[in-house]
Design a protein around this motif. Structure first.
Motif, PDB file in Angstrom:
ATOM      1  N   LYS A 187      17.894  64.725  -0.265  1.00 17.30           N
ATOM      2  CA  LYS A 187      18.358  64.494  -1.638  1.00 17.30           C
ATOM      3  C   LYS A 187      19.556  65.387  -1.930  1.00 17.30           C
ATOM      4  O   LYS A 187      19.480  66.603  -1.816  1.00 17.30           O
ATOM      5  N   SER A 198       9.561  53.604   4.974  1.00 22.18           N
ATOM      6  CA  SER A 198       8.600  54.102   3.981  1.00 22.18           C
ATOM      7  C   SER A 198       7.962  55.421   4.403  1.00 22.18           C
ATOM      8  O   SER A 198       7.421  56.147   3.570  1.00 22.18           O
ATOM      9  N   LYS A 199       8.032  55.755   5.701  1.00 27.16           N
ATOM     10  CA  LYS A 199       7.431  56.989   6.193  1.00 27.16           C
ATOM     11  C   LYS A 199       8.487  58.072   6.489  1.00 27.16           C
ATOM     12  O   LYS A 199       8.159  59.106   7.064  1.00 27.16           O
ATOM     13  N   CYS A 200       9.727  57.814   6.088  1.00 30.82           N
ATOM     14  CA  CYS A 200      10.797  58.786   6.309  1.00 30.82           C
ATOM     15  C   CYS A 200      11.002  59.644   5.066  1.00 30.82           C
ATOM     16  O   CYS A 200      10.826  59.173   3.942  1.00 30.82           O
ATOM     17  N   SER A 201      11.357  60.880   5.275  1.00 23.35           N
ATOM     18  CA  SER A 201      11.673  61.788   4.171  1.00 23.35           C
ATOM     19  C   SER A 201      13.190  61.889   4.050  1.00 23.35           C
ATOM     20  O   SER A 201      13.840  62.527   4.870  1.00 23.35           O
ATOM     21  N   GLN A 217      17.286  59.868  10.714  1.00 20.25           N
ATOM     22  CA  GLN A 217      16.106  59.196  11.266  1.00 20.25           C
ATOM     23  C   GLN A 217      16.446  57.719  11.396  1.00 20.25           C
ATOM     24  O   GLN A 217      16.906  57.091  10.439  1.00 20.25           O
ATOM     25  N   LEU A 229      18.522  62.948   6.789  1.00 17.28           N
ATOM     26  CA  LEU A 229      17.419  63.897   6.628  1.00 17.28           C
ATOM     27  C   LEU A 229      17.878  65.173   5.937  1.00 17.28           C
ATOM     28  O   LEU A 229      17.107  65.811   5.228  1.00 17.28           O
TER      29      LEU A 229
END
Length: 227
Positions: free
Chosen positions: A134, A128-131, A63, A93
């Protein structure tokens, strides 16, 4: 709506290649959506024991995220700043693209051009709005008999279907990394999967058995078995 494209296939030493004239890159397609999410598809024609394979690998998913230099430094990401002052990075992502130390912009190549394009066309999102993906390796247990035979437990960091004919890296021990070629991926009897007519791959975040070795010329000849 269907889209059609052609893949140029060149012949070199009796083997097909989808690389350009300079041999710099394999053929890739980058798909971008309205919020700056992009996926790179790497396309290649390869051979395994005189069999032809067309591979399409979803190599990266990221992203384009707007952020500040301070926040990027905190996360350890390299940024790119546009002429109008927008600071952006490529936020991974996929979990398998989020290995420790992974940084899309450090890899160079087309990544800079993709982010510049997205910034220029307003295709991005606040960080701040991105996932973010992990890194979460799938655990496995190395059988005792394999450990006694010289195998160690490793985690696949990266594997490309076409790079080096099909190769990648496996992390093991205390931050060490081993190069692995597709011809070194073997079954429980030690037979290379490619000799059995398969298209051998290993997947990022997977823990595998790794046996380090070198060939007569001193080059890496490491073996990998899935667990």
């Amino acid at each position: 709506e269907p889209r059609h494209f052609e893949v140029a296939c060149n012949w070199d030493k009796h083997k097909p290649h989808t690389r350009g004239e300079k041999g710099d890159y394999d053929f890739s397609i980058v798909v971008i959506d309205s919020e700056g999410v992009f996926i790179e598809l790497e396309i290649a024609v390869t051979t395994r024991n005189n069999r032809f394979w067309l591979s399409v690998q979803e190599k990266w998913a990221a992203q384009v995220a707007r952020t500040t230099s301070a926040k990027a430094d905190q996360l350890g990401f390299t940024t790119l700043e546009s002429e109008n002052g927008v600071i952006a990075l490529a936020a991974p992502l996929y979990a398998e693209n989020s290995r420790p130390g992974a940084d899309f912009l450090k890899s160079g190549g087309m990544m800079h051009g993709v982010i510049e394009y997205c910034i220029e066309h307003g295709l991005s999102k606040p960080l701040s709005k991105c996932s973010l993906g992990k890194w979460d390796p799938i655990p496995a247990v190395l059988p005792e008999e394999m450990a006694k035979d010289g195998w160690v437990l490793g985690t696949v960091s990266f594997f490309s279907f076409s790079w080096g004919g099909g190769s990648g890296h496996v992390a093991y021990g205390n931050g060490q990394s081993a190069y692995v070629h597709f011809s070194g991926i073997v079954d429980a009897e030690g037979v290379p999967l490619s000799d059995k007519g398969e298209f051998p791959v290993i997947h990022p975040m997977t823990q595998v058995a790794l046996k380090l070795g070198t060939d007569p010329k001193g080059k890496p000849d490491n073996k990998v078995r899935t667990l």
